[in-house]
Motif scaffolding. Sequence first.
Motif, PDB file in Angstrom:
ATOM      1  N   TRP A  43       0.835  -1.215   0.000  1.00 44.99           N
ATOM      2  CA  TRP A  43       0.000   0.000   0.000  1.00 44.99           C
ATOM      3  C   TRP A  43       0.865   1.258   0.000  1.00 44.99           C
ATOM      4  O   TRP A  43       0.560   2.239  -0.674  1.00 44.99           O
ATOM      5  N   LEU A  44       1.956   1.217   0.749  1.00 46.36           N
ATOM      6  CA  LEU A  44       2.856   2.371   0.796  1.00 46.36           C
ATOM      7  C   LEU A  44       3.575   2.586  -0.535  1.00 46.36           C
ATOM      8  O   LEU A  44       3.840   3.730  -0.922  1.00 46.36           O
ATOM      9  N   LEU A  45       3.890   1.517  -1.214  1.00 46.88           N
ATOM     10  CA  LEU A  45       4.653   1.626  -2.467  1.00 46.88           C
ATOM     11  C   LEU A  45       3.775   1.849  -3.687  1.00 46.88           C
ATOM     12  O   LEU A  45       4.299   2.057  -4.780  1.00 46.88           O
ATOM     13  N   ASP A  46       2.483   1.821  -3.508  1.00 45.29           N
ATOM     14  CA  ASP A  46       1.576   2.031  -4.637  1.00 45.29           C
ATOM     15  C   ASP A  46       1.546   3.519  -4.992  1.00 45.29           C
ATOM     16  O   ASP A  46       1.115   4.344  -4.174  1.00 45.29           O
ATOM     17  N   PRO A  97      -5.367  15.310  -3.556  1.00 43.89           N
ATOM     18  CA  PRO A  97      -5.543  16.060  -2.300  1.00 43.89           C
ATOM     19  C   PRO A  97      -5.721  15.180  -1.074  1.00 43.89           C
ATOM     20  O   PRO A  97      -5.583  15.650   0.059  1.00 43.89           O
ATOM     21  N   SER A  98      -6.057  13.907  -1.288  1.00 50.86           N
ATOM     22  CA  SER A  98      -6.219  12.983  -0.172  1.00 50.86           C
ATOM     23  C   SER A  98      -5.150  11.899  -0.165  1.00 50.86           C
ATOM     24  O   SER A  98      -5.312  10.868   0.498  1.00 50.86           O
ATOM     25  N   GLY A  99      -4.064  12.108  -0.921  1.00 52.01           N
ATOM     26  CA  GLY A  99      -2.998  11.126  -0.988  1.00 52.01           C
ATOM     27  C   GLY A  99      -2.060  11.203   0.199  1.00 52.01           C
ATOM     28  O   GLY A  99      -2.173  12.075   1.073  1.00 52.01           O
ATOM     29  N   ILE A 100      -1.106  10.302   0.201  1.00 49.58           N
ATOM     30  CA  ILE A 100      -0.163  10.229   1.319  1.00 49.58           C
ATOM     31  C   ILE A 100       0.667  11.506   1.430  1.00 49.58           C
ATOM     32  O   ILE A 100       0.906  12.008   2.540  1.00 49.58           O
TER      33      ILE A 100
END
Length: 247
Positions: free
Chosen positions: A10-13, A20-23
């Motif tokens: 999930w972190l590497l995707d 605006p709602s991304g990591i």
Amino acid sequence: MNLFADAIAWLLDPANWGGPSGISARLLQHLAVSAVVLVIAAVIALPIGGLIGHTGRGKQLAVMVSGGLRALPTLGVLTLFGLWLGIGLRAPVLALVILAIPPLLAGAYAGFESVDRRTVDAARAMGMRETQIVGKVELPIGLPIVVGGIRSAALQVIATAMLAAYLADVGLGRFIFEGLKTRDYAQMLGASLLVILLALVVDGAFALLQRLVTPTGVRLARSARTGTEPARKRTPARRTITEGNPV
């Protein structure tokens, strides 16, 4: 182990990082909220702590207040402020400021109190005013401890700022609350890992700053104290010859 692998995936995707709602956006929001909280708490706690450390008055009251604030449950305080102020950032910011004040206050008065009183008395004897003593003697010497208090407060705020998403759509905590609703445990674990990594990076930065602001004389004095002392020479025991004893 599969859950941990899913969290890393999930972190590497790349799809989770944009928008605006991304990591990336949530990470910046988390840092911004933490910085605002630290600034507000520092403006309140550092002058009071410095005054207590300089004058030596009010320390017991400061310890009692710090202990009382530490005992408050942050989630409970956040809920109380949320019921009072409603949805938004005001309630989380106030709750986090209360969390940050005790380590800042303790670091400030401990830093000023750590300065040798003989050094302060010597500065007064040279004709320095109280403001000069604070700015040119006590603050430079006690600054590493003051920064240590800021470091402790920053770690607590960054770790707890996830709760800001409880009442506002900001920060990395939003991923955790959304994952809890949808049972996306990989997203929850991934967001938790991001908060841990962010806290470690900030802690390392403050550790470096704490070392940089340590005066050279103080650093050398600490090294001398922690270094190995030379072995003392032993003097052979000698018999005391009194007047009545034969030679």
